[in-house]
Design an enzyme around this catalytic site. Sequence first.
Site, PDB file in Angstrom:
ATOM      1  N   ASP A  17      -7.742  -1.872  -3.977  1.00 14.71           N
ATOM      2  CA  ASP A  17      -6.974  -1.470  -3.547  1.00 14.71           C
ATOM      3  C   ASP A  17      -7.471  -2.246  -1.635  1.00 14.71           C
ATOM      4  O   ASP A  17      -8.775  -3.185  -1.814  1.00 14.71           O
ATOM      5  CB  ASP A  17      -7.040   0.134  -2.825  1.00 14.71           C
ATOM      6  CG  ASP A  17      -6.312  -0.212  -1.307  1.00 14.71           C
ATOM      7  OD1 ASP A  17      -5.914  -0.480  -0.982  1.00 14.71           O
ATOM      8  OD2 ASP A  17      -6.683   0.950  -0.794  1.00 14.71           O
ATOM      9  N   GLY A  39       4.297   1.020   0.430  1.00 14.18           N
ATOM     10  CA  GLY A  39       4.401   0.043  -0.254  1.00 14.18           C
ATOM     11  C   GLY A  39       1.948  -0.438   0.450  1.00 14.18           C
ATOM     12  O   GLY A  39       1.966   0.350   0.549  1.00 14.18           O
ATOM     13  N   VAL A  40       2.207  -2.160   0.142  1.00 12.20           N
ATOM     14  CA  VAL A  40       1.163  -2.301   0.673  1.00 12.20           C
ATOM     15  C   VAL A  40       0.951  -2.352   2.278  1.00 12.20           C
ATOM     16  O   VAL A  40      -0.194  -1.965   3.035  1.00 12.20           O
ATOM     17  CB  VAL A  40       0.262  -3.656   0.052  1.00 12.20           C
ATOM     18  CG1 VAL A  40       1.458  -4.746   0.366  1.00 12.20           C
ATOM     19  CG2 VAL A  40      -1.072  -3.848   0.185  1.00 12.20           C
ATOM     20  N   ASP A  41       3.083  -2.475   2.659  1.00 15.46           N
ATOM     21  CA  ASP A  41       2.660  -2.340   3.750  1.00 15.46           C
ATOM     22  C   ASP A  41       1.749  -0.635   4.589  1.00 15.46           C
ATOM     23  O   ASP A  41       1.015  -1.043   5.598  1.00 15.46           O
ATOM     24  CB  ASP A  41       3.699  -2.504   4.300  1.00 15.46           C
ATOM     25  CG  ASP A  41       4.106  -3.201   5.996  1.00 15.46           C
ATOM     26  OD1 ASP A  41       2.683  -3.268   6.807  1.00 15.46           O
ATOM     27  OD2 ASP A  41       5.006  -3.137   6.124  1.00 15.46           O
ATOM     28  N   GLY A 126       6.603  -5.557  -5.495  1.00 18.21           N
ATOM     29  CA  GLY A 126       6.976  -4.079  -5.548  1.00 18.21           C
ATOM     30  C   GLY A 126       8.449  -4.249  -5.187  1.00 18.21           C
ATOM     31  O   GLY A 126       9.711  -4.687  -5.774  1.00 18.21           O
TER      32      GLY A 126
HETATM   33  N1  AR6 Z   1      -3.163  -3.443  -2.183  1.00 21.27           N
HETATM   34  C1  AR6 Z   1      -3.218  -3.544  -3.506  1.00 21.27           C
HETATM   35  N2  AR6 Z   1      -1.829  -4.129  -3.352  1.00 21.27           N
HETATM   36  C2  AR6 Z   1      -0.678  -2.721  -3.264  1.00 21.27           C
HETATM   37  C3  AR6 Z   1      -0.795  -1.882  -2.711  1.00 21.27           C
HETATM   38  C4  AR6 Z   1      -2.312  -1.839  -2.337  1.00 21.27           C
HETATM   39  N3  AR6 Z   1      -2.973  -0.792  -1.571  1.00 21.27           N
HETATM   40  N4  AR6 Z   1       0.168  -0.704  -3.252  1.00 21.27           N
HETATM   41  C5  AR6 Z   1       0.955  -1.571  -3.337  1.00 21.27           C
HETATM   42  N5  AR6 Z   1       0.399  -2.722  -3.568  1.00 21.27           N
HETATM   43  P1  AR6 Z   1       5.390  -3.946  -1.632  1.00 21.27           P
HETATM   44  P2  AR6 Z   1       7.179  -6.413  -1.229  1.00 21.27           P
HETATM   45  C6  AR6 Z   1       1.576  -3.600  -4.373  1.00 21.27           C
HETATM   46  O1  AR6 Z   1       6.413  -2.926  -2.301  1.00 21.27           O
HETATM   47  O2  AR6 Z   1       7.429  -5.727  -2.895  1.00 21.27           O
HETATM   48  C7  AR6 Z   1       7.334  -2.094   2.047  1.00 21.27           C
HETATM   49  O3  AR6 Z   1       7.848  -0.993   2.695  1.00 21.27           O
HETATM   50  C8  AR6 Z   1       2.348  -3.691  -4.606  1.00 21.27           C
HETATM   51  O4  AR6 Z   1       1.636  -2.717  -6.185  1.00 21.27           O
HETATM   52  O5  AR6 Z   1       4.080  -3.355  -1.640  1.00 21.27           O
HETATM   53  O6  AR6 Z   1       6.794  -7.445  -0.707  1.00 21.27           O
HETATM   54  C9  AR6 Z   1       6.878  -3.444   3.264  1.00 21.27           C
HETATM   55  O7  AR6 Z   1       7.384  -3.029   4.736  1.00 21.27           O
HETATM   56  C10 AR6 Z   1       3.366  -4.573  -5.703  1.00 21.27           C
HETATM   57  O8  AR6 Z   1       2.719  -5.053  -6.620  1.00 21.27           O
HETATM   58  O9  AR6 Z   1       5.715  -5.291  -1.303  1.00 21.27           O
HETATM   59  C11 AR6 Z   1       8.425  -4.028   3.153  1.00 21.27           C
HETATM   60  O10 AR6 Z   1       9.435  -3.633   3.581  1.00 21.27           O
HETATM   61  C12 AR6 Z   1       2.684  -5.168  -4.349  1.00 21.27           C
HETATM   62  O11 AR6 Z   1       1.616  -4.931  -3.686  1.00 21.27           O
HETATM   63  C13 AR6 Z   1       8.990  -4.083   1.387  1.00 21.27           C
HETATM   64  O12 AR6 Z   1       7.852  -2.823   1.036  1.00 21.27           O
HETATM   65  C14 AR6 Z   1       4.272  -5.638  -3.062  1.00 21.27           C
HETATM   66  O13 AR6 Z   1       5.193  -4.310  -3.658  1.00 21.27           O
HETATM   67  C15 AR6 Z   1       8.175  -5.066   1.150  1.00 21.27           C
HETATM   68  O14 AR6 Z   1       8.029  -5.323  -0.431  1.00 21.27           O
END
Ligand code: AR6
Length: 177
Positions: A17, A39-41, A126
Amino acid sequence: MIDSKELIGRLFVQQGDITQMEVDAIVNAANPSLMGGGGVDGAIHRAAGPKLLEECRTLGGCAHGEARITKGYRLKAKYIIHTPGPVYKNGTSGEREVLGNSYLNSMRLALEYKLTSIAFPAISTGVYGYPRGEACEVAVTTVLGFMKEMEYMMSVVFVLFDNENFRIYSDFITGLK
Ligand code: AR6
């Protein structure tokens, strides 16, 4: 000129994380509003606390591929670099360039703030649907290229949440060594 092998030695891959990382800055895979999301945001906003949203409100958004920096608030990281990666459509809509720009502009801020360590998630892999193998290649080659060009040595940790991305990054970086 910094030796490529030396630079590759400063790249690390870790599963977990990103909100828990003790580094100068963690990077957030944001959306152009910078007002939080899933997600990560979502995880970063929850961990940093409500003051982060207050600061983000003052930034007026951020285009795909650009980057903005805020304080880290409750995180162990001093800063958060927010960058909306590309939404993947078909691969012919400039997605690769925009993804490269997200990494490049994040690294530019790191250099400007003289950071010595940074942690990246797998931006756009993601909800935004970017194919994972190519996203890894763009991430690693862009970061390495920037460090080499700017003669900027820093520790870069790629923090992967899931097994698949962890394996992809581990294999790719091992292949460079
Ligand atoms: N730590 C590290 N990586 C993570 C975590 C974490 N805590 N949680 C998820 N991931 P995503 P995107 C990974 O969907 O595709 C949001 O709603 C996850 O497994 O977070 O860039 C924003 O507000 C994946 O591999 O970001 C935007 O609207 C990676 O992080 C949209 O999502 C990215 O997944 C951005 O989409």
